[in-house]
Design an enzyme around this catalytic site. Structure first.
Site, PDB file in Angstrom:
ATOM      1  N   SER A   1      23.239 -14.013  -6.489  1.00 19.60           N
ATOM      2  CA  SER A   1      22.442 -13.935  -5.273  1.00 19.60           C
ATOM      3  C   SER A   1      21.189 -13.145  -5.599  1.00 19.60           C
ATOM      4  CB  SER A   1      23.227 -13.221  -4.167  1.00 19.60           C
ATOM      5  OG  SER A   1      22.379 -12.826  -3.101  1.00 19.60           O
TER       6      SER A   1
ATOM      7  N   TYR B   1      28.461  -6.557  -0.838  1.00 17.74           N
ATOM      8  CA  TYR B   1      28.176  -7.919  -1.293  1.00 17.74           C
ATOM      9  C   TYR B   1      27.166  -7.902  -2.439  1.00 17.74           C
ATOM     10  CZ  TYR B   1      26.424 -12.727  -1.199  1.00 17.74           C
ATOM     11  OH  TYR B   1      26.032 -13.992  -1.553  1.00 17.74           O
TER      12      TYR B   1
END
Length: 247
Positions: free
Chosen positions: A139, A153
């Protein structure tokens, strides 16, 4: 070249759209997820749209680590794998210290330990034949620490990116390829409730950029390249006050 591709977390979002786009290119697919009803629906959709493409499905929770190895081996016996896309993940999270360790722990276990199990299982197959392509879906948040609900995350994705870098260093000059893909903000079930997301793109064009980078077997790719490649360069060095305004 036609390839056999395994995609985890393929029941929805980026995983399901990758399956559609890889099938459109003529690749045979193995799709895994926890929600088999969605996998069955996707398998039927792909069979209708691309009857020449073989699609096999398996139920898999990537937190069941022994099962990860069993499923990967079973798929490889049926459909010898050329590429494994480690995509399964969670977007749960809460600011640390606010009583939601359960959510942060689940995200950490799924996104990093589960991904580690998948990478181990894939490389077991690839090392045996000295060939293969491992793809890690990280990401853009892996580049720096992120605040509040995204802290855990982002940390898991940074760990996954480091894992990919270490593997590329180990396998440098060898036939086994490792790609780390850094998606920017692409619409999916993970972020459908997030409002005011900057630079977000729809699922189809966002995944098209991911698939192009994967097909090119790029070592690292920020996708879509615009605006995320130039933004990534800034994010890496931005002082915290500027970074906070950017994200």
């Amino acid at each position: 070249m036609r390839r056999n591709i395994l995609i985890t977390g393929a029941s929805s979002g980026l995983g399901a759209e990758m399956a559609r786009q890889f099938a459109a290119k003529g690749h045979d697919l193995a799709l895994t997820a926890r929600r088999t009803d969605r996998l069955e629906a996707l398998q039927a959709e792909l069979a209708q749209s691309y009857p020449q493409v073989k699609v096999v499905i398996h139920s898999l929770d990537v937190n069941d680590h022994e099962r990860v190895f069993e499923v990967f081996r079973a798929i490889d016996a049926e459909l010898p794998l050329d590429r494994v896309v480690v995509n399964a993940g969670l977007g749960k999270g809460a600011p640390l210290g606010t009583g939601r360790f359960d959510a942060n722990r689940e995200t950490a276990l799924t996104n990093f330990v589960g991904a580690l199990a998948q990478a181990e299982a894939a490389l077991e197959l690839f090392r045996a034949r000295n060939a293969g392509h491992l793809v890690l879906i990280a990401s853009i948040s892996a580049l720096r620490g992120f605040p509040k609900t995204v802290t855990t995350y982002a940390a898991t994705k940074a760990g996954l990116a480091s894992l990919g870098e270490g593997l590329r260093l180990e396998l440098l000059g060898k036939p086994i390829r490792v790609s780390t893909i850094y998606p920017g903000y692409i619409r999916s079930e993970l972020n459908e409730r997030v409002k005011h997301t900057p630079f977000i793109v729809d699922t189809e064009p966002g995944v098209r950029a991911m698939v192009a980078a994967i097909e090119a077997e790029k070592a690292k790719a920020y996708v879509p390249a615009r605006p995320w490649w130039p933004l990534a360069q800034v994010m890496r060095v931005a002082p915290l006050p500027l970074l906070k305004r950017m994200i």
